[in-house]
Write a protein that holds these residues in place. Structure first.
Motif, PDB file in Angstrom:
ATOM      1  N   GLY A  74       4.619   5.707   2.578  1.00 26.74           N
ATOM      2  CA  GLY A  74       3.858   6.960   2.615  1.00 26.74           C
ATOM      3  C   GLY A  74       4.626   8.078   1.944  1.00 26.74           C
ATOM      4  O   GLY A  74       5.862   8.050   1.883  1.00 26.74           O
ATOM      5  N   MET A  75       3.915   9.047   1.402  1.00 27.02           N
ATOM      6  CA  MET A  75       4.558  10.232   0.831  1.00 27.02           C
ATOM      7  C   MET A  75       3.638  11.430   0.948  1.00 27.02           C
ATOM      8  O   MET A  75       2.418  11.291   1.066  1.00 27.02           O
ATOM      9  CB  MET A  75       4.937   9.988  -0.633  1.00 27.02           C
ATOM     10  CG  MET A  75       3.776   9.842  -1.580  1.00 27.02           C
ATOM     11  SD  MET A  75       4.257   9.200  -3.203  1.00 27.02           S
ATOM     12  CE  MET A  75       4.810  10.697  -3.970  1.00 27.02           C
ATOM     13  N   GLU A  76       4.245  12.620   0.953  1.00 24.92           N
ATOM     14  CA  GLU A  76       3.471  13.848   1.015  1.00 24.92           C
ATOM     15  C   GLU A  76       3.805  14.669  -0.220  1.00 24.92           C
ATOM     16  O   GLU A  76       4.958  15.039  -0.415  1.00 24.92           O
ATOM     17  CB  GLU A  76       3.843  14.649   2.265  1.00 24.92           C
ATOM     18  CG  GLU A  76       3.525  13.931   3.549  1.00 24.92           C
ATOM     19  CD  GLU A  76       4.015  14.686   4.786  1.00 24.92           C
ATOM     20  OE1 GLU A  76       3.346  14.595   5.818  1.00 24.92           O
ATOM     21  OE2 GLU A  76       5.065  15.348   4.724  1.00 24.92           O
ATOM     22  N   VAL A 101       0.827  -1.206   0.000  1.00 25.19           N
ATOM     23  CA  VAL A 101       0.000   0.000   0.000  1.00 25.19           C
ATOM     24  C   VAL A 101       0.863   1.259   0.000  1.00 25.19           C
ATOM     25  O   VAL A 101       1.871   1.343   0.701  1.00 25.19           O
ATOM     26  CB  VAL A 101      -0.915   0.029   1.249  1.00 25.19           C
ATOM     27  CG1 VAL A 101      -1.873   1.225   1.182  1.00 25.19           C
ATOM     28  CG2 VAL A 101      -1.704  -1.265   1.380  1.00 25.19           C
ATOM     29  N   LEU A 102       0.446   2.236  -0.810  1.00 30.56           N
ATOM     30  CA  LEU A 102       1.082   3.559  -0.782  1.00 30.56           C
ATOM     31  C   LEU A 102       0.052   4.572  -0.281  1.00 30.56           C
ATOM     32  O   LEU A 102      -1.029   4.712  -0.844  1.00 30.56           O
ATOM     33  CB  LEU A 102       1.566   3.957  -2.182  1.00 30.56           C
ATOM     34  CG  LEU A 102       2.214   5.349  -2.297  1.00 30.56           C
ATOM     35  CD1 LEU A 102       3.479   5.446  -1.446  1.00 30.56           C
ATOM     36  CD2 LEU A 102       2.540   5.683  -3.753  1.00 30.56           C
ATOM     37  N   LEU A 103       0.410   5.242   0.817  1.00 31.77           N
ATOM     38  CA  LEU A 103      -0.451   6.264   1.410  1.00 31.77           C
ATOM     39  C   LEU A 103       0.074   7.627   0.979  1.00 31.77           C
ATOM     40  O   LEU A 103       1.243   7.936   1.186  1.00 31.77           O
ATOM     41  CB  LEU A 103      -0.401   6.109   2.935  1.00 31.77           C
ATOM     42  CG  LEU A 103      -1.104   7.136   3.813  1.00 31.77           C
ATOM     43  CD1 LEU A 103      -2.609   7.141   3.568  1.00 31.77           C
ATOM     44  CD2 LEU A 103      -0.829   6.824   5.294  1.00 31.77           C
ATOM     45  N   ARG A 106       7.083  11.453  12.367  1.00 26.65           N
ATOM     46  CA  ARG A 106       8.362  11.413  11.666  1.00 26.65           C
ATOM     47  C   ARG A 106       8.266  12.237  10.384  1.00 26.65           C
ATOM     48  O   ARG A 106       7.168  12.594   9.962  1.00 26.65           O
ATOM     49  CB  ARG A 106       8.736   9.967  11.322  1.00 26.65           C
ATOM     50  CG  ARG A 106       7.661   9.236  10.540  1.00 26.65           C
ATOM     51  CD  ARG A 106       8.139   7.933  10.036  1.00 26.65           C
ATOM     52  NE  ARG A 106       9.151   8.136   9.009  1.00 26.65           N
ATOM     53  CZ  ARG A 106       9.720   7.152   8.337  1.00 26.65           C
ATOM     54  NH1 ARG A 106       9.393   5.902   8.610  1.00 26.65           N
ATOM     55  NH2 ARG A 106      10.605   7.389   7.412  1.00 26.65           N
ATOM     56  N   ASP A 107       9.423  12.541   9.806  1.00 26.32           N
ATOM     57  CA  ASP A 107       9.413  13.279   8.550  1.00 26.32           C
ATOM     58  C   ASP A 107       9.020  12.355   7.407  1.00 26.32           C
ATOM     59  O   ASP A 107       9.535  11.245   7.298  1.00 26.32           O
ATOM     60  CB  ASP A 107      10.817  13.840   8.254  1.00 26.32           C
ATOM     61  CG  ASP A 107      11.112  15.042   9.129  1.00 26.32           C
ATOM     62  OD1 ASP A 107      10.134  15.640   9.648  1.00 26.32           O
ATOM     63  OD2 ASP A 107      12.297  15.378   9.304  1.00 26.32           O
ATOM     64  N   ILE A 108       8.102  12.834   6.578  1.00 32.20           N
ATOM     65  CA  ILE A 108       7.727  12.071   5.382  1.00 32.20           C
ATOM     66  C   ILE A 108       7.830  13.065   4.239  1.00 32.20           C
ATOM     67  O   ILE A 108       7.196  14.094   4.278  1.00 32.20           O
ATOM     68  CB  ILE A 108       6.283  11.550   5.501  1.00 32.20           C
ATOM     69  CG1 ILE A 108       6.171  10.605   6.701  1.00 32.20           C
ATOM     70  CG2 ILE A 108       5.841  10.865   4.212  1.00 32.20           C
ATOM     71  CD1 ILE A 108       4.772  10.128   6.972  1.00 32.20           C
ATOM     72  N   GLY A 109       8.623  12.754   3.258  1.00 34.69           N
ATOM     73  CA  GLY A 109       8.837  13.740   2.179  1.00 34.69           C
ATOM     74  C   GLY A 109       8.015  13.451   0.954  1.00 34.69           C
ATOM     75  O   GLY A 109       7.085  12.642   0.983  1.00 34.69           O
ATOM     76  N   PRO A 110       8.382  14.117  -0.157  1.00 34.45           N
ATOM     77  CA  PRO A 110       7.644  13.938  -1.407  1.00 34.45           C
ATOM     78  C   PRO A 110       7.980  12.633  -2.145  1.00 34.45           C
ATOM     79  O   PRO A 110       7.411  12.360  -3.198  1.00 34.45           O
ATOM     80  CB  PRO A 110       8.055  15.150  -2.244  1.00 34.45           C
ATOM     81  CG  PRO A 110       9.368  15.580  -1.699  1.00 34.45           C
ATOM     82  CD  PRO A 110       9.380  15.196  -0.249  1.00 34.45           C
ATOM     83  N   ARG A 111       8.928  11.853  -1.591  1.00 29.51           N
ATOM     84  CA  ARG A 111       9.197  10.524  -2.173  1.00 29.51           C
ATOM     85  C   ARG A 111       8.719   9.481  -1.178  1.00 29.51           C
ATOM     86  O   ARG A 111       8.785   9.703   0.029  1.00 29.51           O
ATOM     87  CB  ARG A 111      10.702  10.318  -2.416  1.00 29.51           C
ATOM     88  CG  ARG A 111      11.353  11.406  -3.240  1.00 29.51           C
ATOM     89  CD  ARG A 111      11.270  11.133  -4.741  1.00 29.51           C
ATOM     90  NE  ARG A 111      11.480  12.373  -5.477  1.00 29.51           N
ATOM     91  CZ  ARG A 111      10.509  13.044  -6.116  1.00 29.51           C
ATOM     92  NH1 ARG A 111       9.265  12.594  -6.140  1.00 29.51           N
ATOM     93  NH2 ARG A 111      10.761  14.167  -6.747  1.00 29.51           N
TER      94      ARG A 111
END
Ligand SMILES: Nc1ncnc2c1ncn2[C@@H]1O[C@H](COP(=O)(O)OP(=O)(O)OP(=O)(O)O)[C@@H](O)[C@H]1O
Ligand SMILES: [Mg+2]
Length: 327
Positions: free
Chosen positions: A72-74, A40-42, A57-62
């Motif tokens: 996960g990505m933002e 799964v990709l959130l 935690r930090d979640i970046g654009p990748r």
């Protein structure tokens, strides 16, 4: 309902009013599916990104690994807008004569803060994610920004497609015109004179622009197809059992239906449970814990607490009662 629905879909969108629990519910659903063995990709499309806060935690654009089977990505709005503008400026430069490059730059700088720019850029990223992630993941879960934004976002592929179509048509006309000129010029070089004698670079420019526009168009129409394919994709509205969220949910549902997106279900979050006696006391203690943090962080700001009332504040009379309680 939720997990059953999730099991049968490839793409889930969670939308709804601010603070109702979209991030919480979408992340919980994604995790539940990952625990069942799906990859799964959130993805958070919300410029305010609280996915990172939720997972602490930090979640970046990748994509980053959040749990077994769960990445996960933002989507980063600023970076997205920059990439988008670079691409647009590149294609505009191709369209315009070289001495107009300065004008192109000015136009791009003005566009940076134009209304809708972030949405358009984010939509393009969503389209890319859907296109690319389909190979690596069994399921995509999108945590979106509050309602109005989401509905506009969902309607965008259509608008972007129409826009690109218009451009392609205009290119077609321009191309026909240049080819007429070129043919005219084949005897006496009239066309070549008009076109500055650069037949080949011009043809190259034409085909570069055409392929760029076509790629964009294909990307948006693929996204459109994915979004309106109710077998594959579902939109879930999260709301609280309160008056405005309910009204907004009805409106959002309408907007989505009009754009051909089927709402798969509603999640009413933060319901108060039965048997409130002991629960309320505990909840109150919990509130005090949060408020102590607030007090510590902002010790000098004045604060007033308003009690949760038993009935919705609707109508003048109720509003007056509520207003009196502010004293
Ligand atoms: N069922 C629940 N019970 C208690 N607290 C909850 C529940 N669901 C969410 N929350 C809390 O409510 C707050 C808002 O939730 P969340 O961030 O998921 O909402 P959101 O809709 O994503 O907000 P935004 O619109 O700002 O993105 C969070 O502090 C979250 O922990
Ligand atoms: Mg959120």
């Amino acid at each position: 309902m939720l997990l059953e629905l999730a099991r049968s879909k490839h793409i889930l969108f969670f939308g709804g009013k601010g603070g109702v629990g979209k991030t919480t519910v979408s992340a919980a659903t994604a995790l539940a599916m990952a625990m069942e063995g799906k990859r799964v990709l959130l993805v958070s499309t919300d410029p305010a990104h609280n996915l990172g806060h939720l997972f602490n935690r930090d979640i970046g654009p990748r994509p980053v690994r959040l749990a077994s089977n769960l990445d996960g990505m933002e989507l980063d709005p600023e970076q997205t807008v920059n990439e988008h503008l670079n691409e647009v400026s590149g294609s505009l430069r191709k369209l315009m004569a070289p001495h107009l490059a300065g004008e192109v730059d000015k136009h791009i700088e003005l566009s940076r803060d134009a209304p809708g720019m972030q949405e358009a850029a984010i939509m393009e990223r969503i389209a890319e994610v859907v296109e690319q992630a389909a190979r690596e993941y069994d399921m995509l879960v999108f945590d979106t920004a509050p309602s109005g934004h989401t509905a506009r976002l969902i309607a965008l592929p259509e608008m972007m497609s129409a826009w690109t179509d218009g451009l392609i048509k205009r290119r077609d006309k321009a191309e026909r015109f240049s080819s007429v000129l070129r043919n005219m010029g084949s005897d006496k070089s009239i066309g070549n004179k008009v076109l500055g004698g650069q037949e080949d670079p011009l043809a190259e420019r034409e085909s570069a622009i055409r392929s760029l526009l076509n790629r964009r168009k294909r990307r948006f129409s693929d996204l459109r197809t994915a979004l309106s394919d109710a077998q594959r994709t579902s939109f879930i509205i999260v709301l609280a059992a309160e008056r405005l969220p309910v009204l907004e949910t009805i409106e959002l549902h309408d907007q989505l239906r009009r754009t051909g997106v089927k709402v798969g279900g509603l999640i009413v979050n933060k319901r108060l449970p039965d048997g409130l006696g002991e629960f309320l006391t505990e909840r109150r203690v919990q509130e005090e814990v949060h408020l102590a943090t607030l007090k510590q962080a902002l010790p000098d700001l004045p604060r007033q607490d308003l009690t949760l009332v038993a009935h919705d504040v609707v109508g003048l009379e109720a509003l007056e009662r509520f207003a009196r309680s502010l004293a």
